[in-house]
Design an enzyme around this catalytic site. Structure first.
Site, mmCIF file in Angstrom:
data_model
loop_
_atom_site.group_PDB
_atom_site.id
_atom_site.type_symbol
_atom_site.label_atom_id
_atom_site.label_comp_id
_atom_site.label_asym_id
_atom_site.label_seq_id
_atom_site.Cartn_x
_atom_site.Cartn_y
_atom_site.Cartn_z
ATOM 1 N N GLU A 30 11.846 20.204 89.566
ATOM 2 C CA GLU A 30 12.682 19.412 90.170
ATOM 3 C C GLU A 30 13.589 20.054 91.103
ATOM 4 O OE1 GLU A 30 12.485 16.116 89.185
ATOM 5 O OE2 GLU A 30 10.877 16.243 87.868
ATOM 6 N N CYS A 54 21.729 16.002 93.666
ATOM 7 C CA CYS A 54 20.235 16.647 94.478
ATOM 8 C C CYS A 54 19.971 15.426 95.303
ATOM 9 C CB CYS A 54 19.392 16.724 93.272
ATOM 10 S SG CYS A 54 19.306 15.525 92.134
HETATM 11 P P1 NAD Z 1 19.701 27.463 91.220
HETATM 12 O O1 NAD Z 1 18.273 27.271 91.355
HETATM 13 O O2 NAD Z 1 20.580 28.305 91.768
HETATM 14 O O3 NAD Z 1 19.827 27.765 89.688
HETATM 15 C C1 NAD Z 1 19.169 26.714 88.529
HETATM 16 C C2 NAD Z 1 19.148 27.420 87.427
HETATM 17 O O4 NAD Z 1 18.208 28.726 87.563
HETATM 18 C C3 NAD Z 1 20.314 27.960 86.542
HETATM 19 O O5 NAD Z 1 20.000 28.141 85.265
HETATM 20 C C4 NAD Z 1 20.227 29.661 86.882
HETATM 21 O O6 NAD Z 1 20.757 30.254 86.121
HETATM 22 C C5 NAD Z 1 18.716 29.768 87.020
HETATM 23 N N1 NAD Z 1 18.467 30.973 88.152
HETATM 24 C C6 NAD Z 1 19.088 31.209 89.419
HETATM 25 N N2 NAD Z 1 18.391 32.127 89.827
HETATM 26 C C7 NAD Z 1 17.354 32.434 89.322
HETATM 27 C C8 NAD Z 1 16.039 33.413 89.236
HETATM 28 N N3 NAD Z 1 16.099 34.254 90.487
HETATM 29 N N4 NAD Z 1 15.530 33.480 88.288
HETATM 30 C C9 NAD Z 1 15.378 32.688 87.189
HETATM 31 N N5 NAD Z 1 16.158 31.815 87.159
HETATM 32 C C10 NAD Z 1 17.287 31.574 87.839
HETATM 33 O O7 NAD Z 1 20.205 25.942 91.323
HETATM 34 P P2 NAD Z 1 21.731 25.337 91.012
HETATM 35 O O8 NAD Z 1 22.798 26.106 92.292
HETATM 36 O O9 NAD Z 1 22.147 25.648 89.860
HETATM 37 O O10 NAD Z 1 21.778 23.905 91.494
HETATM 38 C C11 NAD Z 1 21.637 23.501 92.744
HETATM 39 C C12 NAD Z 1 20.438 23.128 93.431
HETATM 40 O O11 NAD Z 1 19.571 22.240 92.347
HETATM 41 C C13 NAD Z 1 20.195 22.028 94.566
HETATM 42 O O12 NAD Z 1 19.219 22.706 95.518
HETATM 43 C C14 NAD Z 1 19.838 20.676 94.091
HETATM 44 O O13 NAD Z 1 19.121 19.982 95.108
HETATM 45 C C15 NAD Z 1 18.974 21.220 92.970
HETATM 46 N N6 NAD Z 1 18.823 19.844 92.025
HETATM 47 C C16 NAD Z 1 17.810 19.508 92.051
HETATM 48 C C17 NAD Z 1 17.682 18.180 90.880
HETATM 49 C C18 NAD Z 1 16.360 17.430 90.775
HETATM 50 O O14 NAD Z 1 16.512 16.643 89.955
HETATM 51 N N7 NAD Z 1 15.542 17.366 91.566
HETATM 52 C C19 NAD Z 1 18.961 17.828 90.042
HETATM 53 C C20 NAD Z 1 20.059 18.912 90.336
HETATM 54 C C21 NAD Z 1 20.053 19.869 91.097
#
Ligand code: NAD
Length: 455
Positions: A209, A243
């Site tokens: 997602e 998002c």
């Molecule tokens: P992110 O991808 O930075 O982090 C998400 C999760 O992944 C966190 O728990 C983080 O600890 C973990 N993570 C980060 N880097 C990682 C890596 N290299 N390897 C493994 N795990 C890792 O995202 P964010 O900043 O927390 O959220 C914002 C993003 O999420 C935006 O792009 C937004 O559009 C998206 N989002 C999508 C939805 C949806 O339903 N499609 C909903 C909410 C947010």
């Protein structure tokens, strides 16, 4: 307990078959429901501390939607889990064919910080309804909510069934080394790619997602006043850290001036004072500074103010933006709304076709032909017409992205299916055994019958 041990414990538990019992799942979901209700005030406090989210918005966008998903699953779980009888082809006579939904097994849920409660627990509800165990890795950025989720889950479930493991990227990477049966990830597109790559090592199925830049089209002929009202709602909810927030507006040149005027009026009406206690703040300094860099003062027609101490940025409107501007180079994920003008329908269509598939598409239009054309021809996750954001808040319909904005979907039945494998089962009876499939092939006798069966 270390990560490897935790996963092993959950695997042993899943192998006992306990979660196959639908009553066991129902009891778990009911326990989760009542524990969330019990901790409601603490949840509001945690979301206030992490994001300055108000109790009203926290219920509307996080707690309420989670409770609703639990209620939906409790209502439908018996019909989702029942055996479904299917038609059997005549060529397989005499047999009974049916499908059953089986849980994948041990699942991992990794969630982001913007709706930290909802996006950790809503996938969990779907995972449990389908009979899986789960380890949840919430975001390290929404520290207070993530810690509280751990408390709620520990009170509700044994670790061998559901467990929260908090931590940053290192913890997440350690989890990804384990052999889960399904990974459900919500987060950015770039991290989503890493998750996909790491899951492929063990051929683990993934639901991704993700995010991206969701366009909002405002056509000539749309109700501009209403459009402005609903765009301002969807864009500045959670201070743009949503998002499915409309990332930018594509506006027809004929209504451009009127739309800018109405947007400014609406921002003033809904957010006259961005220091109001209900206005959400930016999650941390890193994102705060990133967002400030995206604001081009020479194009700002409203807002642009900010407060470094409370990490709040005023709802900001930028006009006459082009795709070369910095603000159009990445997902904004904050309270900045750029407006880009387009000339005609072909021009609009070319722009949209040249971009990656967004998570959401918004169309404000009175022209049904255009609406049909855009919704059928473009690739996107989901769409609201003459509104923003609302299409995701419905357990009756799947929610998910496509291409760069994700793969797979969830919510309601789609969520149940996402966490289940559908097994096809054929039970053959022995009183008759049609001979034409066996060697030596008797072409003379069976050729015609074979062609009646398979045509
Ligand atoms: P992110 O991808 O930075 O982090 C998400 C999760 O992944 C966190 O728990 C983080 O600890 C973990 N993570 C980060 N880097 C990682 C890596 N290299 N390897 C493994 N795990 C890792 O995202 P964010 O900043 O927390 O959220 C914002 C993003 O999420 C935006 O792009 C937004 O559009 C998206 N989002 C999508 C939805 C949806 O339903 N499609 C909903 C909410 C947010």
């Amino acid at each position: 307990m270390n990560i490897e041990e935790a996963v092993h414990k959950q695997r042993m538990f899943f192998n006992t078959g306990t979660t196959l019992d639908v009553e066991y799942r129902i009891n778990g979901l009911k326990r989760l429901y009542s524990t969330i209700r019990k901790y409601e005030d603490e949840i509001y406090e945690a979301l206030k501390l992490d994001l300055n989210k108000s109790d009203y918005e926290s219920y509307m966008c996080e707690v309420g939607l989670t409770l609703n998903e639990i209620s939906y699953m409790l209502k439908h779980i018996h019909s989702f889990t029942k055996t479904h009888i299917k038609k059997t082809p005549l060529s397989q006579f005499h047999a009974r064919t049916y499908t059953i939904s089986s849980p994948y097994g041990n699942t991992l849920i990794i969630s982001p910080w913007n709706y930290p409660f909802l996006l950790s627990l809503e996938p969990l509800v779907d995972a449990l309804a389908s009979g899986n165990t789960a380890i949840i890795k919430p975001s390290e950025y929404s520290y207070h909510t993530s810690s509280l989720i751990d408390r709620i889950i520990s009170e509700c479930f044994d670790e061998e069934y559901v467990m929260v493991i908090n931590g940053g990227i290192e913890v997440s990477k350690e989890l990804l080394k384990q052999k889960f049966d399904l990974i459900f990830f919500t987060g950015s597109t770039s991290v989503g790619k890493e998750i996909y790559q790491s899951a492929s090592e063990n051929l683990i199925p993934v639901i991704l997602e993700l995010g991206g830049k969701s366009p909002c089209i405002v056509e000539d002929g749309a109700d501009i006043k209403m459009a402005a009202r609903r765009i301002v709602f969807g864009k500045f909810l959670n201070a743009g850290q949503t998002c499915v927030a409309p990332d930018y507006i594509l506006c027809h040149k004929k209504v451009h001036k009127e739309l800018i005027e109405e947007l400014i009026k609406e921002i003033k009406l809904q957010y006259s004072d961005y220091f109001n206690p209900d206005y959400v703040r930016i999650i941390n300094e890193k994102h705060f500074n990133r967002l400030l860099r995206l604001i081009d003062k020479s194009k700002t027609v409203y807002g642009g103010n900010y407060d470094c101490e409370t990490l709040r940025i005023e709802p900001t409107l930028m006009d006459n933006v082009t795709f070369d501007d910095l603000v159009m180079k990445e997902e904004i994920f904050g309270p900045i709304l750029p407006v880009i003008e387009y000339d005609n329908y072909d021009n609009l269509y070319d722009i949209l076709l040249s971009k990656p598939s967004p998570l959401a598409l918004y169309i404000f239009s009175a022209d049904q032909k255009h609406i049909d054309n855009l919704t059928h021809r473009l690739s996107f996750g989901g769409c609201s017409i003459n509104d923003t954001v609302i299409h995701l808040a419905n357990s009756e319909t799947p929610f998910g992205g496509v291409g760069n904005s994700g793969m797979g979907s969830y919510h309601g039945k789609a969520g149940f299916d996402a966490f289940s494998h559908t097994k096809t089962i054929v039970k053959k009876y022995n009183w008759i055994d049609l001979p034409m499939r066996y060697q030596p092939y008797n072409r003379h006798l069976y050729n015609r019958i074979l062609r009646i069966f398979l045509k």
